[in-house]
Design a protein around this motif. Structure first.
Motif, PDB file in Angstrom:
ATOM      1  N   VAL A   1      11.830  30.131  -0.659  1.00  0.00           N
ATOM      2  CA  VAL A   1      12.669  29.489  -1.664  1.00  0.00           C
ATOM      3  C   VAL A   1      14.139  29.841  -1.437  1.00  0.00           C
ATOM      4  CG1 VAL A   1      13.212  29.414  -4.113  1.00  0.00           C
ATOM      5  CG2 VAL A   1      10.846  29.273  -3.374  1.00  0.00           C
ATOM      6  N   ALA A   2      14.395  31.106  -1.125  1.00  0.00           N
ATOM      7  CA  ALA A   2      15.770  31.540  -0.887  1.00  0.00           C
ATOM      8  C   ALA A   2      16.370  30.808   0.320  1.00  0.00           C
ATOM      9  CB  ALA A   2      15.804  33.052  -0.680  1.00  0.00           C
ATOM     10  N   ALA A   3      15.566  30.641   1.383  1.00  0.00           N
ATOM     11  CA  ALA A   3      16.048  29.938   2.576  1.00  0.00           C
ATOM     12  C   ALA A   3      16.318  28.469   2.266  1.00  0.00           C
ATOM     13  CB  ALA A   3      15.043  30.064   3.704  1.00  0.00           C
ATOM     14  N   ASP A   4      15.413  27.849   1.509  1.00  0.00           N
ATOM     15  CA  ASP A   4      15.619  26.454   1.131  1.00  0.00           C
ATOM     16  C   ASP A   4      16.856  26.292   0.266  1.00  0.00           C
ATOM     17  OD1 ASP A   4      13.377  25.818   2.557  1.00  0.00           O
ATOM     18  OD2 ASP A   4      12.046  25.726   0.806  1.00  0.00           O
ATOM     19  N   LEU A   5      17.071  27.244  -0.633  1.00  0.00           N
ATOM     20  CA  LEU A   5      18.242  27.186  -1.506  1.00  0.00           C
ATOM     21  C   LEU A   5      19.537  27.299  -0.697  1.00  0.00           C
ATOM     22  CD1 LEU A   5      19.406  27.077  -4.352  1.00  0.00           C
ATOM     23  CD2 LEU A   5      19.120  29.565  -4.504  1.00  0.00           C
ATOM     24  N   GLU A   6      19.506  28.166   0.300  1.00  0.00           N
ATOM     25  CA  GLU A   6      20.700  28.337   1.137  1.00  0.00           C
ATOM     26  C   GLU A   6      20.996  27.072   1.933  1.00  0.00           C
ATOM     27  OE1 GLU A   6      22.433  31.380   4.574  1.00  0.00           O
ATOM     28  OE2 GLU A   6      20.386  31.588   3.815  1.00  0.00           O
ATOM     29  N   ARG A   7      19.917  26.456   2.488  1.00  0.00           N
ATOM     30  CA  ARG A   7      20.126  25.206   3.229  1.00  0.00           C
ATOM     31  C   ARG A   7      20.634  24.100   2.317  1.00  0.00           C
ATOM     32  NH1 ARG A   7      15.311  26.795   5.933  1.00  0.00           N
ATOM     33  NH2 ARG A   7      14.086  25.545   4.475  1.00  0.00           N
ATOM     34  N   ASN A   8      20.120  24.058   1.103  1.00  0.00           N
ATOM     35  CA  ASN A   8      20.563  23.046   0.136  1.00  0.00           C
ATOM     36  C   ASN A   8      22.041  23.207  -0.180  1.00  0.00           C
ATOM     37  OD1 ASN A   8      21.012  22.207  -2.889  1.00  0.00           O
ATOM     38  ND2 ASN A   8      19.231  21.022  -2.180  1.00  0.00           N
ATOM     39  N   THR A   9      22.446  24.472  -0.356  1.00  0.00           N
ATOM     40  CA  THR A   9      23.859  24.739  -0.679  1.00  0.00           C
ATOM     41  C   THR A   9      24.773  24.310   0.465  1.00  0.00           C
ATOM     42  OG1 THR A   9      23.185  26.620  -2.073  1.00  0.00           O
ATOM     43  CG2 THR A   9      25.486  26.519  -1.342  1.00  0.00           C
TER      44      THR A   9
ATOM     45  N   GLU B   1      24.126  22.074   2.769  1.00  0.00           N
ATOM     46  CA  GLU B   1      24.113  20.618   2.893  1.00  0.00           C
ATOM     47  C   GLU B   1      25.028  19.974   1.863  1.00  0.00           C
ATOM     48  OE1 GLU B   1      22.883  17.051   4.769  1.00  0.00           O
ATOM     49  OE2 GLU B   1      22.757  19.186   5.313  1.00  0.00           O
ATOM     50  N   GLN B   2      25.041  20.566   0.627  1.00  0.00           N
ATOM     51  CA  GLN B   2      25.945  20.047  -0.402  1.00  0.00           C
ATOM     52  C   GLN B   2      27.405  20.226   0.013  1.00  0.00           C
ATOM     53  OE1 GLN B   2      25.196  21.097  -4.530  1.00  0.00           O
ATOM     54  NE2 GLN B   2      23.010  21.433  -4.110  1.00  0.00           N
TER      55      GLN B   2
ATOM     56  N   ILE C   1      28.221  17.580   2.682  1.00  0.00           N
ATOM     57  CA  ILE C   1      28.361  16.241   2.112  1.00  0.00           C
ATOM     58  C   ILE C   1      29.626  16.152   1.261  1.00  0.00           C
ATOM     59  CG2 ILE C   1      27.314  14.590   0.524  1.00  0.00           C
ATOM     60  CD1 ILE C   1      24.591  15.493   1.511  1.00  0.00           C
ATOM     61  N   SER C   2      29.961  17.223   0.549  1.00  0.00           N
ATOM     62  CA  SER C   2      31.171  17.225  -0.280  1.00  0.00           C
ATOM     63  C   SER C   2      32.416  17.064   0.596  1.00  0.00           C
ATOM     64  CB  SER C   2      31.246  18.521  -1.090  1.00  0.00           C
ATOM     65  OG  SER C   2      30.155  18.620  -1.978  1.00  0.00           O
ATOM     66  N   THR C   3      32.402  17.713   1.756  1.00  0.00           N
ATOM     67  CA  THR C   3      33.541  17.582   2.680  1.00  0.00           C
ATOM     68  C   THR C   3      33.673  16.150   3.186  1.00  0.00           C
ATOM     69  OG1 THR C   3      33.248  19.893   3.372  1.00  0.00           O
ATOM     70  CG2 THR C   3      34.546  18.457   4.809  1.00  0.00           C
ATOM     71  N   GLU C   4      32.524  15.557   3.556  1.00  0.00           N
ATOM     72  CA  GLU C   4      32.567  14.171   4.034  1.00  0.00           C
ATOM     73  C   GLU C   4      33.011  13.219   2.933  1.00  0.00           C
ATOM     74  OE1 GLU C   4      28.774  13.267   5.616  1.00  0.00           O
ATOM     75  OE2 GLU C   4      28.978  14.554   7.378  1.00  0.00           O
TER      76      GLU C   4
END
Length: 207
Positions: A19-27, A29-30, A33-36
């Protein structure tokens, strides 16, 4: 009891790590995407600004119609002339300059620009030969005829061989008379008396 809790604890720890790894990847990715999105928003704002400027320019050019500009004072016409009119003036000047090139070239060369009427009125080689022989006081050879025509008409390409063939054709028609003296052949118009030919001409000293 402790043996049963140990596998459950390990499984829980594995889930927590996943869960921690998935949360880090999600962050991450956000953040990407925010930069783009920020870059795209900047590009969108620039396009919108250009759209407003182009729309204003289009409206300004649309107001400068021929009907509106015809009512402007003559003194302000040059200052307020739109870009399309300036392009039309340049195009008209270029077309007029192209039309004047033949005349300007002829003026620089010291000659007159040829016209369609002048070209159609040029005498034929037959006419030139008959006219030339008619002005001569004595018969001429084909080479002499060619030299005389070339000097009188430097703008025409007159070949000796063509002159010889043409004058022989006139002899066949009876328009020109031929007389042979030695190895040379001389020509004269049929209007010239036969006594004027080299073969029959009398020596003035013996007459």
């Amino acid at each position: 009891m402790s043996d049963i809790e140990t596998p459950a604890t390990e499984l829980k720890a594995q889930y927590a790590a996943q869960v921690a790894a998935d949360l880090e990847r999600n962050t991450k990715e956000q953040e990407r995407i925010s930069t783009e999105v920020a870059v795209l928003q900047k590009q969108l704002a620039s396009l919108q600004s250009n759209q407003v400027m182009l729309a204003n320019l289009q409206q300004t050019l649309g107001a400068e119609s021929p009907a509106a500009t015809s009512a402007e004072p003559a003194g302000s016409a040059a200052a307020t002339a739109p870009v399309p009119r300036q392009a039309l003036v340049r195009k008209t000047k270029s077309r007029n300059a192209a039309a004047l090139k033949p005349a300007e070239t002829a003026a620089r060369n010291g000659t007159k620009a040829p016209t369609a009427a002048a070209v159609t009125k040029q005498p034929t080689l037959v006419e030139l030969i008959r006219r030339h022989l008619g002005l001569q006081s004595e018969p001429r050879s084909a080479a002499e005829i060619t030299t005389g025509l070339t000097q009188a008409h430097p703008d025409r390409d007159i070949k000796s061989k063509v002159v010889r063939v043409t004058v022989e054709g006139l002899v066949a028609k009876g328009s020109v008379q031929r007389a042979k003296q030695g190895n040379s052949v001389f020509y004269t118009t049929s209007k010239t008396p036969a006594a004027d030919t080299p073969a029959k001409q009398k020596d003035p000293t013996t007459a």
